[in-house]
Design a protein around this motif. Structure first.
Motif, PDB file in Angstrom:
ATOM      1  N   VAL A 186       0.832  -1.231  -0.049  1.00 18.95           N
ATOM      2  CA  VAL A 186      -0.014  -0.033  -0.186  1.00 18.95           C
ATOM      3  C   VAL A 186       0.931   1.216  -0.003  1.00 18.95           C
ATOM      4  O   VAL A 186       0.429   2.112  -0.755  1.00 18.95           O
ATOM      5  CB  VAL A 186      -1.006   0.036   1.446  1.00 18.95           C
ATOM      6  N   ALA A 187       1.812   1.371   0.750  1.00 14.21           N
ATOM      7  CA  ALA A 187       2.901   2.443   1.000  1.00 14.21           C
ATOM      8  C   ALA A 187       3.521   2.607  -0.381  1.00 14.21           C
ATOM      9  O   ALA A 187       3.527   3.857  -0.825  1.00 14.21           O
ATOM     10  CB  ALA A 187       3.829   2.145   2.075  1.00 14.21           C
ATOM     11  N   HIS A 188       4.131   1.808  -0.911  1.00 17.05           N
ATOM     12  CA  HIS A 188       4.681   1.704  -2.298  1.00 17.05           C
ATOM     13  C   HIS A 188       3.785   2.204  -3.498  1.00 17.05           C
ATOM     14  O   HIS A 188       3.954   3.329  -4.185  1.00 17.05           O
ATOM     15  CB  HIS A 188       4.991   0.170  -2.765  1.00 17.05           C
ATOM     16  N   GLU A 189       2.754   1.713  -3.496  1.00 11.91           N
ATOM     17  CA  GLU A 189       1.631   2.042  -4.377  1.00 11.91           C
ATOM     18  C   GLU A 189       1.045   3.740  -4.193  1.00 11.91           C
ATOM     19  O   GLU A 189       0.861   4.272  -5.010  1.00 11.91           O
ATOM     20  CB  GLU A 189       0.300   1.128  -4.794  1.00 11.91           C
ATOM     21  N   TYR A 190       0.770   3.802  -2.984  1.00 12.44           N
ATOM     22  CA  TYR A 190       0.410   5.017  -2.362  1.00 12.44           C
ATOM     23  C   TYR A 190       1.083   6.271  -2.899  1.00 12.44           C
ATOM     24  O   TYR A 190       0.855   7.207  -3.534  1.00 12.44           O
ATOM     25  CB  TYR A 190       0.076   5.094  -0.969  1.00 12.44           C
ATOM     26  N   HIS A 191       2.637   5.930  -2.893  1.00 12.34           N
ATOM     27  CA  HIS A 191       3.588   6.919  -3.091  1.00 12.34           C
ATOM     28  C   HIS A 191       3.401   7.081  -4.720  1.00 12.34           C
ATOM     29  O   HIS A 191       3.508   8.431  -5.286  1.00 12.34           O
ATOM     30  CB  HIS A 191       5.039   6.601  -3.125  1.00 12.34           C
ATOM     31  N   HIS A 192       3.222   6.082  -5.422  1.00 10.33           N
ATOM     32  CA  HIS A 192       2.990   6.504  -6.885  1.00 10.33           C
ATOM     33  C   HIS A 192       2.000   7.185  -7.290  1.00 10.33           C
ATOM     34  O   HIS A 192       1.792   7.980  -8.104  1.00 10.33           O
ATOM     35  CB  HIS A 192       2.789   4.994  -7.741  1.00 10.33           C
ATOM     36  N   THR A 193       0.811   7.164  -6.706  1.00  9.95           N
ATOM     37  CA  THR A 193      -0.511   7.639  -6.872  1.00  9.95           C
ATOM     38  C   THR A 193      -0.273   9.245  -6.510  1.00  9.95           C
ATOM     39  O   THR A 193      -0.762  10.130  -7.340  1.00  9.95           O
ATOM     40  CB  THR A 193      -1.660   7.278  -6.125  1.00  9.95           C
ATOM     41  N   VAL A 194       0.396   9.679  -5.342  1.00 12.83           N
ATOM     42  CA  VAL A 194       0.756  11.047  -5.191  1.00 12.83           C
ATOM     43  C   VAL A 194       1.770  11.584  -6.104  1.00 12.83           C
ATOM     44  O   VAL A 194       1.265  12.660  -6.618  1.00 12.83           O
ATOM     45  CB  VAL A 194       1.291  11.072  -3.688  1.00 12.83           C
ATOM     46  N   TYR A 195       2.458  10.752  -6.749  1.00 11.05           N
ATOM     47  CA  TYR A 195       3.659  11.337  -7.724  1.00 11.05           C
ATOM     48  C   TYR A 195       2.982  11.656  -9.242  1.00 11.05           C
ATOM     49  O   TYR A 195       3.010  12.767  -9.551  1.00 11.05           O
ATOM     50  CB  TYR A 195       4.774  10.188  -7.946  1.00 11.05           C
ATOM     51  N   ILE A 196       2.001  10.703  -9.323  1.00 11.98           N
ATOM     52  CA  ILE A 196       1.374  10.807 -10.756  1.00 11.98           C
ATOM     53  C   ILE A 196       0.408  11.948 -10.516  1.00 11.98           C
ATOM     54  O   ILE A 196       0.273  12.765 -11.427  1.00 11.98           O
ATOM     55  CB  ILE A 196       0.685   9.354 -10.901  1.00 11.98           C
ATOM     56  N   GLU A 197      -0.309  12.269  -9.394  1.00 11.28           N
ATOM     57  CA  GLU A 197      -1.244  13.246  -9.387  1.00 11.28           C
ATOM     58  C   GLU A 197      -0.590  14.834  -9.164  1.00 11.28           C
ATOM     59  O   GLU A 197      -1.130  15.820  -9.960  1.00 11.28           O
ATOM     60  CB  GLU A 197      -2.193  12.960  -8.166  1.00 11.28           C
ATOM     61  N   PHE A 198       0.571  15.041  -8.515  1.00 11.75           N
ATOM     62  CA  PHE A 198       1.164  16.255  -8.422  1.00 11.75           C
ATOM     63  C   PHE A 198       2.267  16.551  -8.809  1.00 11.75           C
ATOM     64  O   PHE A 198       2.951  17.516  -8.702  1.00 11.75           O
ATOM     65  CB  PHE A 198       1.075  16.383  -6.788  1.00 11.75           C
ATOM     66  N   SER A 199       2.671  15.513  -9.894  1.00 10.81           N
ATOM     67  CA  SER A 199       3.842  15.818 -10.841  1.00 10.81           C
ATOM     68  C   SER A 199       3.552  16.306 -12.152  1.00 10.81           C
ATOM     69  O   SER A 199       2.314  16.173 -12.668  1.00 10.81           O
ATOM     70  CB  SER A 199       4.766  14.654 -10.607  1.00 10.81           C
ATOM     71  N   ASP A 200       4.291  15.927 -13.159  1.00  3.01           N
ATOM     72  CA  ASP A 200       4.120  16.302 -14.327  1.00  3.01           C
ATOM     73  C   ASP A 200       3.936  14.715 -15.154  1.00  3.01           C
ATOM     74  O   ASP A 200       3.970  14.766 -16.456  1.00  3.01           O
ATOM     75  CB  ASP A 200       5.194  17.067 -15.486  1.00  3.01           C
ATOM     76  N   TYR A 201       3.520  13.899 -14.414  1.00  2.19           N
ATOM     77  CA  TYR A 201       3.710  12.565 -15.024  1.00  2.19           C
ATOM     78  C   TYR A 201       2.485  12.283 -16.124  1.00  2.19           C
ATOM     79  O   TYR A 201       2.884  11.804 -17.005  1.00  2.19           O
ATOM     80  CB  TYR A 201       3.018  11.602 -13.796  1.00  2.19           C
ATOM     81  N   GLU A 202       1.164  13.109 -16.195  1.00  2.00           N
ATOM     82  CA  GLU A 202       0.350  12.778 -16.910  1.00  2.00           C
ATOM     83  C   GLU A 202       0.620  13.588 -18.302  1.00  2.00           C
ATOM     84  O   GLU A 202      -0.064  13.313 -19.439  1.00  2.00           O
ATOM     85  CB  GLU A 202      -1.028  13.222 -16.333  1.00  2.00           C
TER      86      GLU A 202
END
Length: 318
Positions: A186-202
């Motif tokens: 959960v911690a690993h995947e949670y970090h991904h979701t935060v990074y995806i949401e608040f970075s330029d990932y998309e």
């Protein structure tokens, strides 16, 4: 006598059949397993079980001759893709949704997941609390699916998953997972979701270096949240193997080819790459970066570009 012998032979062959649909237990009752909504640190989380789709697949395999691949696509992959992404195709070819063929074991998995649902929710709430305490994020959906019973989950400690914009998908083996392994995932995947949401990932494509560092960051975050938990995929590489893996990453650093990240993930005998090379090297790179930047906060290093992370290590992309 011949008829009796023939009957015995037929029964023995039936008992050895590779199609185990005849041995499926009675229907699993999932009426008490519904969507759970959690509010943690002012963030909203929806926990969404997808077990009913798998039970539809199991039921059809009991009562028809439709191929497993076609049935699983119709009853699981397409509707779950619609629920997660709002379209019918995003999960096509996703290895997390390969067709499970051990039908009776799949049914048993779901029965056990239903039985352990209360514990699973409790572990998820603890993992999300611990993670959001360390790194604030947004509102996310978490989808629960059974682990594919055709595959061993031992190396993954009973839990696999992936993340995308606003969501996490978790696959759980009820016989292997522990509270510690579920919370770490959960911690690993949670970090991904935060990074995806608040970075330029998309807004851009991601080359090999981006993907290696992204996994390294997620594992570094999970290790910061749960320092006593050490999954196999972050065990250090030997010095010689590390050189081989880094040479491969350096050579393909700006590659967008899926096969290059797959070679790192699954390993490649031809290239001398062990399994999970992207995770192992990504975690090692983050360790090196943070040893040189010990006062940097989690939120700061989460959003630093991958190339800048590497510039802060002893490794060089030149």
């Amino acid at each position: 006598m011949k008829k009796i012998i023939l009957f015995i032979v037929i029964m023995l062959l039936a008992s050895c059949s590779t199609d185990d649909a005849h041995s499926i237990p009675e229907d699993t009752n999932i009426k008490n397993v519904s969507i759970e909504k959690l509010t943690i640190n002012n963030q909203e989380f929806e926990i969404i079980p997808t077990y009913s789709y798998y039970l539809d697949y199991i039921a059809e395999q009991q009562n028809s001759n439709i191929s497993k691949n076609e049935s699983f696509l119709n009853h699981v992959v397409t509707p779950v893709s619609n629920e997660i992404y709002g379209n019918s195709y995003s999960l096509n070819g996703n290895y997390h949704f390969a067709t499970p063929r051990s039908i009776s074991v799949l049914n048993e998995y779901i029965s056990q997941l239903v039985e352990k649902h209360g514990d699973i929710i409790r572990f998820l709430e603890e993992g999300l609390t611990d993670s959001s305490d360390m790194l604030p994020g947004g509102n996310y959906k978490i989808f629960l699916t059974p682990y594919n019973p055709d595959e061993s989950s031992l190396y993954m400690q009973g839990v696999a998953g992936f993340a995308d914009e606003g969501l996490i998908v978790l696959q759980i083996d009820p016989n292997v997972f522990t509270g510690a392994s579920l919370k770490e995932t959960v911690a690993h995947e949670y970090h991904h979701t935060v990074y995806i949401e608040f970075s330029d990932y998309e807004t851009r494509l991601h080359h090999l270096i981006d993907r290696v560092i992204m996994e390294g960051k997620a594992d570094t975050f999970a290790k910061a949240v749960y320092p006593d938990h050490s999954p196999l995929w972050i065990e250090p590489l030997s010095p010689d193997t590390s050189k081989v893996v880094w040479a491969y990453i350096k050579e393909n650093k700006y590659s967008y080819k899926y096969e290059d990240i797959i070679n790192l993930f699954y390993g490649s005998v031809a290239d001398g790459l062990p399994r999970w090379s992207n995770y192992k090297m990504g975690y090692h790179l983050m360790e090196s970066f943070l040893s040189n930047n010990p006062d940097m906060s989690v939120e700061e290093w989460t959003f630093i570009p991958a190339t800048e992370i590497i510039e802060g290590t002893e490794f060089s992309l030149k």
